[in-house]
Design a protein around this motif. Structure first.
Motif, PDB file in Angstrom:
ATOM      1  N   ARG A 144       0.830  -1.195   0.000  1.00 14.00           N
ATOM      2  CA  ARG A 144       0.000   0.000   0.000  1.00 14.00           C
ATOM      3  C   ARG A 144       0.864   1.245   0.000  1.00 14.00           C
ATOM      4  O   ARG A 144       1.853   1.323   0.744  1.00 14.00           O
ATOM      5  N   PRO A 145       0.536   2.231  -0.819  1.00 18.02           N
ATOM      6  CA  PRO A 145       1.310   3.473  -0.815  1.00 18.02           C
ATOM      7  C   PRO A 145       1.140   4.218   0.500  1.00 18.02           C
ATOM      8  O   PRO A 145       0.074   4.167   1.132  1.00 18.02           O
ATOM      9  N   ASN A 211      11.701  13.697  -2.948  1.00 18.48           N
ATOM     10  CA  ASN A 211      11.226  13.206  -4.234  1.00 18.48           C
ATOM     11  C   ASN A 211      11.292  11.674  -4.248  1.00 18.48           C
ATOM     12  O   ASN A 211      12.103  11.068  -4.955  1.00 18.48           O
ATOM     13  N   VAL A 212      10.430  11.059  -3.442  1.00 17.26           N
ATOM     14  CA  VAL A 212      10.435   9.608  -3.280  1.00 17.26           C
ATOM     15  C   VAL A 212       9.003   9.098  -3.286  1.00 17.26           C
ATOM     16  O   VAL A 212       8.046   9.859  -3.110  1.00 17.26           O
ATOM     17  N   THR A 213       8.864   7.806  -3.491  1.00 22.89           N
ATOM     18  CA  THR A 213       7.609   7.106  -3.237  1.00 22.89           C
ATOM     19  C   THR A 213       7.838   6.137  -2.093  1.00 22.89           C
ATOM     20  O   THR A 213       8.933   5.556  -1.965  1.00 22.89           O
ATOM     21  N   THR A 214       6.846   5.961  -1.247  1.00 22.37           N
ATOM     22  CA  THR A 214       6.965   5.082  -0.092  1.00 22.37           C
ATOM     23  C   THR A 214       5.783   4.133  -0.058  1.00 22.37           C
ATOM     24  O   THR A 214       4.661   4.485  -0.447  1.00 22.37           O
ATOM     25  N   SER A 215       6.033   2.917   0.405  1.00 18.70           N
ATOM     26  CA  SER A 215       4.973   1.907   0.479  1.00 18.70           C
ATOM     27  C   SER A 215       5.288   0.926   1.586  1.00 18.70           C
ATOM     28  O   SER A 215       6.431   0.828   2.055  1.00 18.70           O
ATOM     29  N   LEU A 216       4.260   0.207   2.011  1.00 17.34           N
ATOM     30  CA  LEU A 216       4.391  -0.813   3.053  1.00 17.34           C
ATOM     31  C   LEU A 216       3.785  -2.103   2.541  1.00 17.34           C
ATOM     32  O   LEU A 216       2.678  -2.109   1.997  1.00 17.34           O
ATOM     33  N   VAL A 217       4.515  -3.215   2.718  1.00 13.78           N
ATOM     34  CA  VAL A 217       4.035  -4.509   2.252  1.00 13.78           C
ATOM     35  C   VAL A 217       4.257  -5.546   3.350  1.00 13.78           C
ATOM     36  O   VAL A 217       5.263  -5.500   4.068  1.00 13.78           O
ATOM     37  N   THR A 218       3.295  -6.449   3.506  1.00 12.56           N
ATOM     38  CA  THR A 218       3.424  -7.526   4.500  1.00 12.56           C
ATOM     39  C   THR A 218       3.564  -8.892   3.850  1.00 12.56           C
ATOM     40  O   THR A 218       4.060  -9.824   4.477  1.00 12.56           O
ATOM     41  N   THR A 219       3.111  -9.045   2.605  1.00  6.38           N
ATOM     42  CA  THR A 219       3.187 -10.347   1.925  1.00  6.38           C
ATOM     43  C   THR A 219       3.780 -10.142   0.538  1.00  6.38           C
ATOM     44  O   THR A 219       3.059 -10.186  -0.472  1.00  6.38           O
ATOM     45  N   ALA A 220       5.085  -9.918   0.488  1.00  7.48           N
ATOM     46  CA  ALA A 220       5.773  -9.723  -0.788  1.00  7.48           C
ATOM     47  C   ALA A 220       6.197 -11.088  -1.326  1.00  7.48           C
ATOM     48  O   ALA A 220       7.076 -11.735  -0.759  1.00  7.48           O
ATOM     49  N   GLY A 227      14.479 -10.320   4.491  1.00 11.36           N
ATOM     50  CA  GLY A 227      15.014  -9.671   5.683  1.00 11.36           C
ATOM     51  C   GLY A 227      13.953  -9.185   6.647  1.00 11.36           C
ATOM     52  O   GLY A 227      14.256  -8.386   7.530  1.00 11.36           O
ATOM     53  N   PHE A 228      12.712  -9.658   6.530  1.00 11.91           N
ATOM     54  CA  PHE A 228      11.649  -9.231   7.440  1.00 11.91           C
ATOM     55  C   PHE A 228      10.663 -10.371   7.635  1.00 11.91           C
ATOM     56  O   PHE A 228      10.429 -11.177   6.742  1.00 11.91           O
ATOM     57  N   SER A 229      10.088 -10.430   8.834  1.00 16.07           N
ATOM     58  CA  SER A 229       8.978 -11.344   9.107  1.00 16.07           C
ATOM     59  C   SER A 229       7.728 -10.578   9.501  1.00 16.07           C
ATOM     60  O   SER A 229       6.680 -11.179   9.718  1.00 16.07           O
ATOM     61  N   GLY A 230       7.849  -9.243   9.609  1.00 17.41           N
ATOM     62  CA  GLY A 230       6.702  -8.389   9.873  1.00 17.41           C
ATOM     63  C   GLY A 230       6.285  -7.683   8.605  1.00 17.41           C
ATOM     64  O   GLY A 230       5.501  -8.190   7.825  1.00 17.41           O
ATOM     65  N   ALA A 231       6.815  -6.482   8.388  1.00 14.85           N
ATOM     66  CA  ALA A 231       6.500  -5.702   7.190  1.00 14.85           C
ATOM     67  C   ALA A 231       7.774  -5.071   6.656  1.00 14.85           C
ATOM     68  O   ALA A 231       8.765  -4.910   7.377  1.00 14.85           O
ATOM     69  N   GLN A 232       7.728  -4.719   5.401  1.00 18.44           N
ATOM     70  CA  GLN A 232       8.837  -3.996   4.770  1.00 18.44           C
ATOM     71  C   GLN A 232       8.326  -2.628   4.336  1.00 18.44           C
ATOM     72  O   GLN A 232       7.395  -2.515   3.549  1.00 18.44           O
ATOM     73  N   PHE A 233       8.965  -1.594   4.888  1.00 19.12           N
ATOM     74  CA  PHE A 233       8.676  -0.216   4.486  1.00 19.12           C
ATOM     75  C   PHE A 233       9.695   0.154   3.420  1.00 19.12           C
ATOM     76  O   PHE A 233      10.883   0.201   3.675  1.00 19.12           O
ATOM     77  N   GLN A 234       9.189   0.405   2.211  1.00 20.14           N
ATOM     78  CA  GLN A 234      10.090   0.596   1.079  1.00 20.14           C
ATOM     79  C   GLN A 234      10.068   2.050   0.619  1.00 20.14           C
ATOM     80  O   GLN A 234       9.000   2.619   0.382  1.00 20.14           O
ATOM     81  N   ILE A 235      11.251   2.627   0.507  1.00 23.86           N
ATOM     82  CA  ILE A 235      11.425   3.987   0.003  1.00 23.86           C
ATOM     83  C   ILE A 235      12.145   3.893  -1.332  1.00 23.86           C
ATOM     84  O   ILE A 235      13.192   3.241  -1.436  1.00 23.86           O
ATOM     85  N   ARG A 236      11.594   4.517  -2.365  1.00 23.73           N
ATOM     86  CA  ARG A 236      12.222   4.514  -3.672  1.00 23.73           C
ATOM     87  C   ARG A 236      12.395   5.952  -4.151  1.00 23.73           C
ATOM     88  O   ARG A 236      11.464   6.753  -4.075  1.00 23.73           O
ATOM     89  N   GLY A 237      13.582   6.271  -4.633  1.00 24.43           N
ATOM     90  CA  GLY A 237      13.777   7.563  -5.261  1.00 24.43           C
ATOM     91  C   GLY A 237      13.011   7.623  -6.568  1.00 24.43           C
ATOM     92  O   GLY A 237      12.999   6.670  -7.348  1.00 24.43           O
ATOM     93  N   ARG A 238      12.318   8.731  -6.825  1.00 22.05           N
ATOM     94  CA  ARG A 238      11.586   8.873  -8.078  1.00 22.05           C
ATOM     95  C   ARG A 238      12.556   9.035  -9.240  1.00 22.05           C
ATOM     96  O   ARG A 238      13.681   9.505  -9.064  1.00 22.05           O
ATOM     97  N   PRO A 239      12.119   8.678 -10.438  1.00 21.60           N
ATOM     98  CA  PRO A 239      12.997   8.842 -11.600  1.00 21.60           C
ATOM     99  C   PRO A 239      13.224  10.314 -11.915  1.00 21.60           C
ATOM    100  O   PRO A 239      12.428  11.178 -11.531  1.00 21.60           O
ATOM    101  N   GLY A 240      14.329  10.596 -12.617  1.00 24.28           N
ATOM    102  CA  GLY A 240      14.612  11.964 -13.019  1.00 24.28           C
ATOM    103  C   GLY A 240      13.530  12.513 -13.928  1.00 24.28           C
ATOM    104  O   GLY A 240      12.840  11.785 -14.630  1.00 24.28           O
ATOM    105  N   SER A 241      13.385  13.838 -13.929  1.00 23.48           N
ATOM    106  CA  SER A 241      12.323  14.481 -14.690  1.00 23.48           C
ATOM    107  C   SER A 241      12.885  15.650 -15.470  1.00 23.48           C
ATOM    108  O   SER A 241      13.799  16.342 -15.014  1.00 23.48           O
ATOM    109  N   ASN A 242      12.326  15.890 -16.640  1.00 21.60           N
ATOM    110  CA  ASN A 242      12.682  17.068 -17.429  1.00 21.60           C
ATOM    111  C   ASN A 242      11.994  18.328 -16.928  1.00 21.60           C
ATOM    112  O   ASN A 242      12.291  19.423 -17.403  1.00 21.60           O
TER     113      ASN A 242
END
Length: 947
Positions: A144-145, A211-220, A227-242
């Motif tokens: 989920r975002p 400039n990132v997107t963040t999400s949480l997943v429990t069943t990836a 590396g997790f048995s609970g949840a993974q909070f994932q931070i991703r840098g957004r792609p470059g933009s013109n």
């Protein structure tokens, strides 16, 4: 497989991968397809150009002799326009978009011969900036975002607060300035993992405008994520933009804008907050190189309310009567114990700052898929004072500071037979430390207060110097990962082979209780200087350690058809600590156990998931070539999710070996407790006691031992979910329904092998609660117990075996509802979560009988019902107002006595609730009736059920 062999194999694979590939973006979008002519034959050298909707970034490729091409977008967003052109053929353009969980975005095209060539026509117009899309969700549908929209202004950018804004996630507040955590499915926060671009992230904050997107997943079900048995909070840098972006945000909050009750006002819970942040982003060179930089600085302050200046309402809310505070301060002044250092500050301050930025280089021609990224992050936080001072004097507190910084380099490219390589190298370092205000022994006194309404309260209040503030810890992590992806010619398979190697190291300076702690059972005892107990760690301890953590995974994303996708694979994780505790032969002689074991293990984690789309969305295409998504998507799967041990886990076993070189302590109770000399301690700390006044049963200097069980393993969860998302009620609403079950295994617990479960006598008035010491080991005046009678061996105090034989069950049902159609004036969303969380608990945590017993009970995180809502309205396209909130049922709690009753040496005894109508002691009966009368709501119901 031996662990050393696994680590050597990981090193070989990583070196080979880097040598072939050179330094991966955590998320790379792959656009593949085939271009054919009108006769169905492949077209060679056709030009394909893909344009990202959010950043207007173009990347191009040409087809090979088979008419096939591949375009990669690092940090992909999942929504593109693809244009096809070839000499002698009519150009074609359409949208390709991730509508469910596609690993590969397939864009095949059939070009028709051109009847003629028109002159070039140039059309110029204003292009609206499109909305950014979220990062690719996992196939499970549980990803989920997360954003700052439902987070209070003073917590924006706090990762734990962002995660807890999601339905079904519980915030676990940090204590004394430590970062907060969060719990999913009833699991402890240390079973979660936070990653930045696929690498371990050691921070707890990000700039809110990053400039990132963040999400949480429990069943990836993607086995490359581990590396997790609970949840993974994932931070991703957004792609470059013109697009050139310059933003600045200012958050202001004040007590006048907050609503609360009189008691909270008296305790200074209203606050002022000032925070400034911003983002600078754009191209360095169009379509080729980009930059972004985000920052945030803030200060939060609230009126500092302590025992020195809190009014009567605030004190009663804290459980202390004003006259008791007045008497306490008079006694402390008489004894020469400082209550404040210098001038009492008027505010409690929290100051913080954070930065995040990156540089991206992605050449427009993608024939080799080359892309480079360098990202950096850092944050700092200071809390002054660290604690809220509702149950301690200001001098007993201190300042707490956290900082962290990280640097990552990532590279992607194709090599060999069309294999995509994604390589990442990261370094992070963090430090947290506390500085006490006063260097002298700590004191704690139990204060009994009676209030005007007849109710009573017993509250522990601390004074003197803090016993646990003079500590520091530094963590350093280095990580290298590589992911190799092979794509089948039919674009039905993407096989991924991932290798990971990480080294985590720590240094701890744990000067906990090195100046000693006195406890008093009443203000009268404090005034007479009759402490009930004294404890002290006799020397500071500086410990260092490190751990290697490695992982291998092999998985396949199989596109069975346009509607059905399967994801399956197996993951291998292993860890190896660099040091082991020093062997104590006496422990093996007495208990037959070795203490020189480290929890080094190898773990296997298979997973399989699916995503099935059906029907066509009932929307009309917005333009020619627009994607029409499916009517609904069903997702689910089952798999094992494996945690890895925290690197500091072994520190307790290294410190507590029971040898002369390990931690040494002194424990005194009753008549063996020394009489404190507070004024002497202030002028000369060397006179602080290092031994008890006598060698009776109430004096102990024997050491503790901590060791790992032979079969100790890190927590893991067998988890399954089923998710449905799609339109409801003739496309009026969009619904999301998800059911999750998790069997959480290898949950940690302790057993004291030096505990002797022989019952010496029972307490008839408490349903015959067993007591494991003789009456001569109990101080009659205070009830303080010496646990020597309940020890198997007099050589040791506690012999703590760390086990992983407990488990818990988590069941969760989640519903979400939102409007299907976009409205520029308003938006809303509604969610409901039902949870049922049960866990096995050993009596050393809490018991009414034998601490060796194990029983099932509700988890302390078991909040059964939660309703969450959000509303937004746009006033005249000038002011946007958002309102969010949630209703949550309470969590269960177990009343625990502050002290040892059964003699096992632990403060783990459940309180016994006497029935006032049958209790023989009139004073006890009156006090219990008063408690029942003054208790409110659920607390009273809980007490009545225990009668």
């Amino acid at each position: 497989m031996r662990l050393s062999s696994l680590i050597r194999a990981l090193l070989v694979v990583l070196v080979a991968s880097v040598a072939l590939a050179r330094p991966a973006s955590a998320q790379v979008d792959i656009i593949r397809g085939q271009v054919i002519g009108p006769e169905g034959k492949p077209l060679e050298d056709a030009k394909i150009t893909a344009t990202s909707l959010s950043g207007n970034v173009n990347r191009s490729a040409r087809t090979d002799k088979n008419g096939r091409y591949t375009i990669t977008f690092p940090g992909g967003e999942g929504d593109y326009f693809v244009e096809f052109s070839a000499i002698g053929y009519a150009a074609r353009r359409f949208e390709v978009k991730r509508t469910a969980d596609q690993e590969i975005l397939v864009a095949d095209a059939k070009l028709l011969r051109a009847a003629g060539q028109l002159e070039t026509v140039k059309v110029t117009g204003q292009r609206d900036r499109p909305e950014r899309n979220d990062a690719t969700p996992d196939i499970s549908g549980s990803e989920r975002p997360v954003d700052n929209s439902a987070v209070p202004a003073d917590q924006q950018g706090d990762i734990a607060a962002m995660a807890a804004s999601l339905p079904g996630v519980t915030l676990v507040p940090g204590q004394d300035g430590d970062p907060s955590g969060f719990s999913v499915l009833g699991l402890s926060p240390d079973q979660n993992q936070t990653t930045l671009n696929g690498l371990n992230f050691g921070g707890s904050n990000l700039p809110r405008d990053a400039n990132v997107t963040t999400s949480l997943v429990t069943t990836a079900y993607d086995v490359s994520r581990g590396g997790f048995s609970g949840a993974q909070f994932q931070i991703r840098g957004r792609p470059g933009s013109n697009y050139i972006t310059r933003t600045m945000s200012l958050n202001l909050d004040a007590p006048q804008l907050q609503w609360t009750d009189r008691a909270a006002q008296s305790l200074g819970q209203q606050y002022s907050n000032v925070s400034v942040g911003g983002l600078l982003a754009g191209p360095i060179r169009q379509d080729a190189s980009f930059y972004n930089f985000a920052y945030q600085l803030g200060r939060r302050s609230n009126d500092l309310r302590s025992l020195l200046n809190t009014d009567a309402i605030g004190l009663q809310t804290s459980g202390i009567a004003p006259d008791s505070v007045t008497r306490l301060l008079a006694i402390l002044q008489q004894l020469g114990i400082p209550t404040v250092i210098g001038r009492l500050p008027s505010s409690r301050l929290g100051e913080q700052g954070s930065i995040f930025g990156s540089f991206d280089v992605a050449p427009q021609s993608s024939s080799s898929g080359q892309a480079f990224n360098l990202s950096y992050n850092g944050s700092w936080n200071q809390q002054t004072p660290a604690s809220s001072l509702t149950n301690e004097l200001p001098a007993h507190s201190g300042d707490h500071t956290n900082w962290n910084g990280g640097l990552q380099a990532r590279h992607t490219n194709y090599f060999g037979v069309g294999i995509l390589s994604e390589t990442s190298l990261g370094l992070n370092r963090s430090r947290n430390y506390s500085d006490p205000y006063l260097s002298m022994p700590s004191g704690t006194v139990l204060i009994t207060s009676t209030f005007p309404d007849g109710s009573t309260s017993i509250k522990p209040v601390s004074f003197g110097g803090s016993s646990n503030m003079n500590t520091s810890q530094t963590n350093t992590g280095t990580e290298l990962t590589n992911q190799l992806s092979w794509f089948s010619a039919s674009n039905k398979h993407r096989i991924k082979f991932t290798t990971e190697l990480r080294r985590d190291a720590f240094t701890q300076n744990q000067q906990v209780n090195t100046l000693g702690s006195f406890t008093f059972n009443s203000l009268a005892d404090l005034e007479a200087q009759r402490p009930s107990s004294f404890s002290r760690q006799l020397a500071p301890r500086i410990r260092t350690g490190s751990q290697f953590i490695g992982g291998l995974s092999l998985g396949d994303s199989y596109k069975r058809s346009d509607d059905l996708q399967l994801q399956y694979g197996i993951r291998l994780d292993g860890n190896h600590f660099s040091a082991t505790p020093t062997f104590n032969p006496d422990l093996e002689t007495v208990f037959g156990e070795r203490n020189d074991r480290a929890p080094n293990n190898v773990y296997f984690s298979p997973r399989i998931g699916f995503s099935w789309s059906y029907g066509t969305a009932p929307q009309v295409a917005g333009f020619a070539g627009a994607v029409r998504g499916p009517r609904a998507v069903v997702r689910g799967g089952i798999g094992l999710f494996q945690n890895t041990p925290n690197t500091t886990l072994i520190s307790g076993a290294i410190d507590n070996t029971g040898l002369a070189s390990a931690l040494q302590q002194v424990l005194c109770a009753g008549q063996a407790t020394p009489t404190p000399d507070w004024s002497g301690y202030t002028s000369d700390p060397s006179v602080i006691p290092t031994q008890c006044t006598d060698g009776s049963v109430f004096a102990s200097t024997v050491p503790n031992v901590t060791f790992f069980a032979k079969d100790y393993a890190a927590p893991r969860s067998l988890r399954s979910n089923l998710n449905w998302s799609g339109p409801l009620l003739n496309n009026l609403f969009t619904g999301n329904i998800e059911a999750t079950y998790s069997r959480n295994m290898n949950q940690s617990g302790i057993v004291d092998l030096n505990f002797n479960p022989v019952v010496q006598f029972t307490l008839p008035d408490e349903s015959h609660r067993p007591v494991f010491v003789q009456t001569t080991s109990i101080v009659p005046a205070t009830g303080t117990i010496a646990s020597r009678d309940a020890r198997v061996s007099p050589l040791f105090s506690r012999v703590t075996e760390l086990r992983s034989d407990l488990q818990s069950d988590s069941r969760q049902l989640r519903f979400g509802l939102s409007p299907s159609t976009f409205n520029s004036n308003y938006s809303w969303g509604l969610s409901y979560v039902y949870s049922n969380l049960r866990e096995r608990v050993r009596g050393f945590t809490n018991t009414a009988g034998n601490p060796l017993d194990v029983e099932w009970g509700r988890s302390s995180f078991d909040s059964r019902h939660q309703i969450q809502y959000n509303l937004g309205y746009n006033f005249f396209d000038a002011v946007r107002v958002n309102w969010f909130g949630n209703f949550r049922s309470g969590t269960p709690y177990t009343p625990i006595v502050s002290g040892d009753i059964n003699g096992d040496g632990y403060a783990n005894d459940r309180a016994f609730v006497y029935n006032p109508s049958t209790t023989a002691d009139p004073a006890l009966a009156a006090a219990m009736q008063s408690l029942l009368n003054s208790a409110s709501g659920n607390a009273r119901d809980c007490l009545v059920r225990q009668l």
